[in-house]
Write a protein that holds these residues in place. Sequence first.
Motif, short mmCIF file in Angstrom:
data_model
loop_
_atom_site.label_atom_id
_atom_site.label_comp_id
_atom_site.label_asym_id
_atom_site.label_seq_id
_atom_site.Cartn_x
_atom_site.Cartn_y
_atom_site.Cartn_z
N ILE A 203 -12.45 -102.94 99.76
CA ILE A 203 -12.60 -102.19 98.51
C ILE A 203 -11.88 -102.89 97.35
O ILE A 203 -12.39 -102.96 96.23
N ALA B 122 -4.24 -101.74 97.91
CA ALA B 122 -3.63 -102.13 99.20
C ALA B 122 -3.29 -100.87 99.98
O ALA B 122 -2.69 -99.94 99.44
N SER C 292 -0.45 -114.28 103.21
CA SER C 292 -1.15 -115.01 104.26
C SER C 292 -2.25 -115.77 103.54
O SER C 292 -2.37 -115.67 102.33
N TYR D 36 -1.62 -90.94 107.31
CA TYR D 36 -2.60 -91.38 106.29
C TYR D 36 -2.91 -90.25 105.31
O TYR D 36 -2.85 -90.44 104.08
N ALA E 263 -6.98 -93.71 96.38
CA ALA E 263 -6.49 -92.69 97.32
C ALA E 263 -7.51 -92.60 98.45
O ALA E 263 -7.90 -93.62 99.02
N SER E 264 -7.99 -91.42 98.74
CA SER E 264 -8.99 -91.23 99.80
C SER E 264 -9.37 -89.76 99.80
O SER E 264 -8.58 -88.91 99.38
N LYS F 241 -2.12 -90.24 101.26
CA LYS F 241 -3.19 -90.22 100.26
C LYS F 241 -3.09 -88.99 99.35
O LYS F 241 -3.43 -89.04 98.17
N LEU G 81 -3.49 -109.28 94.27
CA LEU G 81 -2.20 -109.27 94.96
C LEU G 81 -2.45 -108.90 96.41
O LEU G 81 -3.01 -107.84 96.69
N ASP G 82 -2.05 -109.76 97.32
CA ASP G 82 -2.23 -109.43 98.72
C ASP G 82 -1.17 -110.13 99.55
O ASP G 82 -0.42 -110.95 99.03
N THR H 152 -11.70 -99.51 108.59
CA THR H 152 -12.40 -98.54 109.45
C THR H 152 -13.06 -99.22 110.65
O THR H 152 -13.30 -98.57 111.67
N VAL I 66 1.78 -111.54 97.56
CA VAL I 66 2.86 -110.59 97.38
C VAL I 66 2.65 -109.37 98.28
O VAL I 66 1.53 -108.86 98.42
N ASP I 67 3.74 -108.97 98.92
CA ASP I 67 3.70 -107.76 99.74
C ASP I 67 4.02 -106.59 98.80
O ASP I 67 5.09 -106.59 98.17
N VAL I 68 3.12 -105.63 98.70
CA VAL I 68 3.34 -104.55 97.71
C VAL I 68 4.56 -103.68 98.02
O VAL I 68 5.01 -102.91 97.17
P1 NDP Z 1 -9.01 -103.34 104.11
O1 NDP Z 1 -8.14 -103.34 105.31
O2 NDP Z 1 -10.34 -104.01 104.19
O3 NDP Z 1 -8.22 -103.89 102.85
C1 NDP Z 1 -6.89 -103.56 102.61
C2 NDP Z 1 -6.22 -104.72 101.93
O4 NDP Z 1 -4.86 -104.37 101.66
C3 NDP Z 1 -6.21 -105.97 102.79
O5 NDP Z 1 -6.57 -107.08 102.01
C4 NDP Z 1 -4.77 -106.03 103.26
O6 NDP Z 1 -4.27 -107.33 103.51
C5 NDP Z 1 -4.06 -105.45 102.04
N1 NDP Z 1 -2.70 -105.04 102.36
C6 NDP Z 1 -2.29 -104.28 103.40
N2 NDP Z 1 -0.96 -104.13 103.36
C7 NDP Z 1 -0.52 -104.81 102.26
C8 NDP Z 1 0.75 -105.05 101.69
N3 NDP Z 1 1.87 -104.56 102.24
N4 NDP Z 1 0.83 -105.80 100.57
C9 NDP Z 1 -0.28 -106.32 100.01
N5 NDP Z 1 -1.51 -106.13 100.51
C10 NDP Z 1 -1.63 -105.39 101.62
O7 NDP Z 1 -9.21 -101.80 103.73
P2 NDP Z 1 -10.13 -101.07 102.67
O8 NDP Z 1 -10.74 -102.01 101.73
O9 NDP Z 1 -10.96 -100.11 103.41
O10 NDP Z 1 -9.01 -100.20 101.94
C11 NDP Z 1 -8.65 -100.35 100.59
C12 NDP Z 1 -8.05 -99.04 100.14
O11 NDP Z 1 -9.06 -98.03 100.20
C13 NDP Z 1 -6.89 -98.55 101.01
O12 NDP Z 1 -5.91 -97.97 100.20
C14 NDP Z 1 -7.56 -97.50 101.87
O13 NDP Z 1 -6.64 -96.54 102.33
C15 NDP Z 1 -8.56 -96.92 100.90
N6 NDP Z 1 -9.65 -96.19 101.52
C16 NDP Z 1 -10.49 -96.78 102.41
C17 NDP Z 1 -11.51 -96.06 102.98
C18 NDP Z 1 -12.46 -96.64 103.96
O14 NDP Z 1 -13.23 -95.87 104.55
N7 NDP Z 1 -12.50 -97.94 104.17
C19 NDP Z 1 -11.70 -94.64 102.66
C20 NDP Z 1 -10.78 -94.13 101.71
C21 NDP Z 1 -9.79 -94.88 101.17
P3 NDP Z 1 -4.90 -108.29 104.65
O15 NDP Z 1 -6.12 -108.88 104.06
O16 NDP Z 1 -3.85 -109.29 104.89
O17 NDP Z 1 -5.18 -107.40 105.81
#
Ligand code: NDP
Length: 284
Positions: free
Chosen positions: A36, A120, A59, A188, A172-173, A192, A55-56, A226, A91-93
């Motif tokens: 997302i 994130a 890695s 979770y 959020a979610s 949220k 920002l991620d 998911t 960056v780690d958030v």
């Molecule tokens: P993904 O796992 O695909 O993406 C999440 C991203 O966040 C990844 O790139 C991950 O890094 C990064 N991340 C995790 N921890 C950290 C950290 N400490 N610092 C920086 N970056 C970090 O998940 P989604 O795209 O599905 O999720 C995005 C957002 O949407 C989240 O907040 C999720 O809760 C929310 N959401 C998602 C839903 C879904 O059904 N998918 C539904 C509702 C909400 P890395 O690439 O290294 O893993």
Amino acid sequence: AVHGTSSKQPSKATLFSEEFSLDDRVGVVSGGNRGIGLEAAMALLEGGARSVYCLDLPSNPSEEFLKVRDYVKNMEVAGGKKAGTIEYVSVDVTDKNAVVREVERIGDEERRVDVCVAAAGILRNHISCIEYPEEEFKQVMDVNVNGVLYTAQAAGLQMAKYNVPGSIILIASMSGSLTNMHHHWVSYNTSKGAVIQMARSMACELGTKGIRVNSLSPGYIYTSLTAQYLDKHPGLIDKWSAQNPLGRIGRPDEIRGVVAWLASDASTYCTGSDIMVTGGHHSW
Ligand code: NDP
């Protein structure tokens, strides 16, 4: 006269395309390495943003990210203009100092930050609430709540510093306002729910600076987050799909339009809102 309308304030005759334009804006997107967050980054670039910083975690950028970065190099946006750039920022958030430092560097280099998408997040759901381990609960809160706050704070600081009427979008979610009878989602869901209230609270304070803060709450979207469940449990996609009137789970690109709208001048009177994008899912 009806409240909010007055002959002294005729509605602005702006073309739709102008209202939605993100021409020359600067975006910061946490979690922009995939899913997302990466779609949100694309939405900003397609709207004409001049640069988007993802920002991620420290890695390597994902294959998805590298593909998008290559694609954007040759992409044209409205008016035949070359698309802006997308950059990976390690960056780690959960590290507040690092988040503030990086976003400050971006703000000072660009002389502005217009849009912040805090995407994130992590999902750890498999243990009953009664036994839920302290460390794991803290970890989820640290990324999903503290990390979102640090990102929004860092961006808000730059928006205020450069006097930009920015838009902050907290991902959020639907789990933030609905409950789930069948899973162990206590960490979770709690995190949220906090994000939705964070957006409302920040909106109250930052409105006077012209900064808008909203939360965007997706429903089930197929991403790596998911996939950890959907790929392991055959039949789960059908089960989740049956829980909304559209009868399917969403694609990450279906978040783009709402991000673009919230980031743009087409939503200048929208703040403190939680925008649900769930395929109509309402009934847990
Ligand atoms: P993904 O796992 O695909 O993406 C999440 C991203 O966040 C990844 O790139 C991950 O890094 C990064 N991340 C995790 N921890 C950290 C950290 N400490 N610092 C920086 N970056 C970090 O998940 P989604 O795209 O599905 O999720 C995005 C957002 O949407 C989240 O907040 C999720 O809760 C929310 N959401 C998602 C839903 C879904 O059904 N998918 C539904 C509702 C909400 P890395 O690439 O290294 O893993």
